[in-house]
Design an enzyme around this catalytic site. Structure first.
Site, PDB file in Angstrom:
ATOM      1  N   SER A 159       0.870  -1.183   0.000  1.00 27.94           N
ATOM      2  CA  SER A 159       0.000   0.000   0.000  1.00 27.94           C
ATOM      3  C   SER A 159       0.900   1.224   0.000  1.00 27.94           C
ATOM      4  O   SER A 159       2.018   1.169   0.537  1.00 27.94           O
ATOM      5  CB  SER A 159      -0.875   0.024   1.258  1.00 27.94           C
ATOM      6  OG  SER A 159      -1.484   1.296   1.406  1.00 27.94           O
ATOM      7  N   TYR A 176      -1.289  -0.885  10.262  1.00 31.50           N
ATOM      8  CA  TYR A 176      -1.426  -1.086   8.812  1.00 31.50           C
ATOM      9  C   TYR A 176      -0.240  -0.470   8.075  1.00 31.50           C
ATOM     10  O   TYR A 176       0.394  -1.124   7.234  1.00 31.50           O
ATOM     11  CB  TYR A 176      -2.738  -0.463   8.329  1.00 31.50           C
ATOM     12  CG  TYR A 176      -3.036  -0.710   6.865  1.00 31.50           C
ATOM     13  CD1 TYR A 176      -3.480  -1.946   6.428  1.00 31.50           C
ATOM     14  CD2 TYR A 176      -2.873   0.303   5.917  1.00 31.50           C
ATOM     15  CE1 TYR A 176      -3.748  -2.181   5.085  1.00 31.50           C
ATOM     16  CE2 TYR A 176      -3.143   0.081   4.575  1.00 31.50           C
ATOM     17  CZ  TYR A 176      -3.582  -1.163   4.164  1.00 31.50           C
ATOM     18  OH  TYR A 176      -3.848  -1.397   2.834  1.00 31.50           O
TER      19      TYR A 176
HETATM   20  N1  LIG Z   1      -8.599  -0.980  -1.633  1.00 39.14           N
HETATM   21  C1  LIG Z   1      -7.633  -0.134  -1.353  1.00 39.14           C
HETATM   22  O1  LIG Z   1      -7.805   1.092  -1.389  1.00 39.14           O
HETATM   23  C2  LIG Z   1      -6.270  -0.650  -1.002  1.00 39.14           C
HETATM   24  C3  LIG Z   1      -5.210   0.259  -1.000  1.00 39.14           C
HETATM   25  C4  LIG Z   1      -3.942  -0.190  -0.681  1.00 39.14           C
HETATM   26  C5  LIG Z   1      -3.732  -1.520  -0.402  1.00 39.14           C
HETATM   27  N2  LIG Z   1      -4.771  -2.387  -0.399  1.00 39.14           N
HETATM   28  C6  LIG Z   1      -4.483  -3.786  -0.085  1.00 39.14           C
HETATM   29  O2  LIG Z   1      -5.074  -4.600  -1.059  1.00 39.14           O
HETATM   30  C7  LIG Z   1      -5.352  -5.886  -0.503  1.00 39.14           C
HETATM   31  C8  LIG Z   1      -6.789  -6.241  -0.810  1.00 39.14           C
HETATM   32  O3  LIG Z   1      -7.621  -5.268  -0.201  1.00 39.14           O
HETATM   33  P1  LIG Z   1      -9.085  -4.905  -0.730  1.00 39.14           P
HETATM   34  O4  LIG Z   1      -9.206  -3.445  -0.697  1.00 39.14           O
HETATM   35  O5  LIG Z   1      -9.378  -5.646  -1.967  1.00 39.14           O
HETATM   36  O6  LIG Z   1      -9.916  -5.458   0.515  1.00 39.14           O
HETATM   37  P2  LIG Z   1     -11.214  -6.359   0.632  1.00 39.14           P
HETATM   38  O7  LIG Z   1     -12.190  -6.055  -0.433  1.00 39.14           O
HETATM   39  O8  LIG Z   1     -11.623  -6.240   2.055  1.00 39.14           O
HETATM   40  O9  LIG Z   1     -10.658  -7.838   0.355  1.00 39.14           O
HETATM   41  C9  LIG Z   1      -9.865  -8.509   1.291  1.00 39.14           C
HETATM   42  C10 LIG Z   1      -9.770  -9.949   0.864  1.00 39.14           C
HETATM   43  O10 LIG Z   1      -8.911 -10.643   1.780  1.00 39.14           O
HETATM   44  C11 LIG Z   1      -9.626 -11.788   2.296  1.00 39.14           C
HETATM   45  N3  LIG Z   1      -9.140 -12.067   3.636  1.00 39.14           N
HETATM   46  C12 LIG Z   1      -9.229 -11.285   4.732  1.00 39.14           C
HETATM   47  N4  LIG Z   1      -8.690 -11.909   5.796  1.00 39.14           N
HETATM   48  C13 LIG Z   1      -8.239 -13.116   5.346  1.00 39.14           C
HETATM   49  C14 LIG Z   1      -7.613 -14.227   5.961  1.00 39.14           C
HETATM   50  N5  LIG Z   1      -7.314 -14.236   7.284  1.00 39.14           N
HETATM   51  N6  LIG Z   1      -7.311 -15.300   5.195  1.00 39.14           N
HETATM   52  C15 LIG Z   1      -7.615 -15.340   3.888  1.00 39.14           C
HETATM   53  N7  LIG Z   1      -8.212 -14.311   3.250  1.00 39.14           N
HETATM   54  C16 LIG Z   1      -8.530 -13.224   3.971  1.00 39.14           C
HETATM   55  C17 LIG Z   1     -11.097 -11.381   2.234  1.00 39.14           C
HETATM   56  O11 LIG Z   1     -12.007 -12.453   2.207  1.00 39.14           O
HETATM   57  P3  LIG Z   1     -12.653 -13.134   3.552  1.00 39.14           P
HETATM   58  O12 LIG Z   1     -13.288 -12.044   4.327  1.00 39.14           O
HETATM   59  O13 LIG Z   1     -13.594 -14.169   3.016  1.00 39.14           O
HETATM   60  O14 LIG Z   1     -11.492 -13.763   4.276  1.00 39.14           O
HETATM   61  C18 LIG Z   1     -11.094 -10.667   0.874  1.00 39.14           C
HETATM   62  O15 LIG Z   1     -11.116 -11.622  -0.167  1.00 39.14           O
HETATM   63  C19 LIG Z   1      -5.041  -5.780   0.989  1.00 39.14           C
HETATM   64  O16 LIG Z   1      -3.758  -6.294   1.252  1.00 39.14           O
HETATM   65  C20 LIG Z   1      -5.058  -4.280   1.226  1.00 39.14           C
HETATM   66  O17 LIG Z   1      -4.282  -3.906   2.326  1.00 39.14           O
HETATM   67  C21 LIG Z   1      -6.041  -1.988  -0.682  1.00 39.14           C
END
Ligand SMILES: NC(=O)c1ccc[n+]([C@@H]2O[C@H](COP(=O)([O-])OP(=O)(O)OC[C@H]3O[C@@H](n4cnc5c(N)ncnc54)[C@H](OP(=O)(O)O)[C@@H]3O)[C@@H](O)[C@H]2O)c1
Length: 286
Positions: A159, A176
């Site tokens: 991130s 985070y």
């Molecule tokens: N969206 C943004 O703005 C943004 C920006 C920077 C970085 N990121 C990074 O991008 C990545 C994805 O984020 P996102 O925004 O797509 O979030 P999201 O929509 O909340 O998706 C998170 C995913 O991780 C899974 N997950 C959570 N805990 C888990 C566990 N213990 N074991 C296995 N799977 C797990 C969730 O499914 P379940 O709940 O079914 O486990 C879901 O599939 C993360 O690393 C986040 O930090 C996101």
């Protein structure tokens, strides 16, 4: 005469086998979709909730233009025994993996002064420890078909929170930002260890992309339009932005790229957040 490969062959993943953690929604689902559209023959997705994984796999397999298939293996990768089980399940179906997208992540926001160790442990365990343990356990699968000309790939979703200035206030995300700086660094360390095994390791550092995780924070900071206006290029991240970067880092085009972090935020990390004093922080006596 040019020796440059046909451009579509530089930016595609024909016949490759990929694993995407957190592939049931958000950025992980965009990655899984992109990898199938770029030619992967199999994309294993994992997340904790079996129903969410099944739903995502059904949607992925209904995507027009794909020839490969998505496969669901639910697992809670914050637990070491679940990482081991996940890898064993993958091994039942394939003798190698070409691309690992270590994407699952979590966050926690709370005001300074109220932080408890558990807020740290939850985030650091999933965002850093489980990424390292998963890569370690998958190294034999990743190394199996990897060659100098056609290296395997590890891509970690970090991130911009791991490389830029930090927000403070009632939803400050200390664990985070620390976890994302750590995952960038451990990915570089893995690049050093795994480069000689022909496995390239790189990070993507997204800014805000609408998703279940990000939407609450986006609202707190004034909503999509407001944040888009504040960004250098006037918008937030789109599915295509993540898809394109994942495909690039998985393709022949990036087969000499190892140990880098690609900020994917329209340049926002160059200027950071607008600083607002933290009303909740203890006042200095000086
Ligand atoms: N969206 C943004 O703005 C943004 C920006 C920077 C970085 N990121 C990074 O991008 C990545 C994805 O984020 P996102 O925004 O797509 O979030 P999201 O929509 O909340 O998706 C998170 C995913 O991780 C899974 N997950 C959570 N805990 C888990 C566990 N213990 N074991 C296995 N799977 C797990 C969730 O499914 P379940 O709940 O079914 O486990 C879901 O599939 C993360 O690393 C986040 O930090 C996101």
């Amino acid at each position: 005469m040019s020796n440059i490969s046909p451009i579509p062959s530089l930016f595609s993943t024909p016949g490759k086998i990929a694993v995407v953690t957190g592939g049931s929604r958000g950025l992980g689902l965009h990655a899984a979709t992109a990898l199938l559209l770029s030619g992967c023959s199999k994309v294993y997705i994992t997340s904790r909730k079996a129903a969410a994984c099944e739903e995502a796999v059904a949607a992925l397999n209904a995507t027009k233009g794909i020839t490969g298939k998505a496969i669901s293996i639910p697992a809670d990768i914050s637990k070491p025994e679940e990482i081991t089980r996940l890898v064993k399940e993958i091994e039942k179906d394939t003798n190698h993996v070409d691309i690992l997208i270590a994407n699952a992540g979590a966050t926690w926001g709370a005001p300074y002064g109220s932080w408890k160790k558990e807020y740290w442990d939850k985030v650091m365990t999933l965002n850093v420890t489980s990424v390292f343990m998963l890569v370690q356990e998958m190294t034999p699968l990743l190394a199996k078909n990897a060659t100098i000309a056609d290296p395997s790939r590890v891509i970690t979703t970090a991130s911009v929170a791991g490389i830029k200035g930090f927000s403070t206030g009632p939803n400050a995300t200390y664990s985070y930002s620390a976890s994302k700086a750590a995952v960038i660094h451990v990915t570089k360390h893995l690049a050093v260890t795994l480069g000689p095994k022909r496995i390239l390791c790189n990070s993507i550092a997204p800014g805000f992309f609408p998703s279940k995780m990000a939407n609450a924070l986006i609202d707190i900071y004034g909503g999509t339009d407001q944040l888009a206006k504040q960004n250098l290029n006037g918008r937030l991240g789109l599915e295509d932005d993540f898809a394109g970067t994942v495909v690039f880092l998985s393709s022949k085009a990036s087969s000499h790229v190892n140990g880098v972090v690609i900020p994917l935020d329209g340049g926002g990390h160059l200027v950071g957040d607008i600083f607002k004093p933290d009303e909740d922080a203890p006042k200095s006596k000086l």
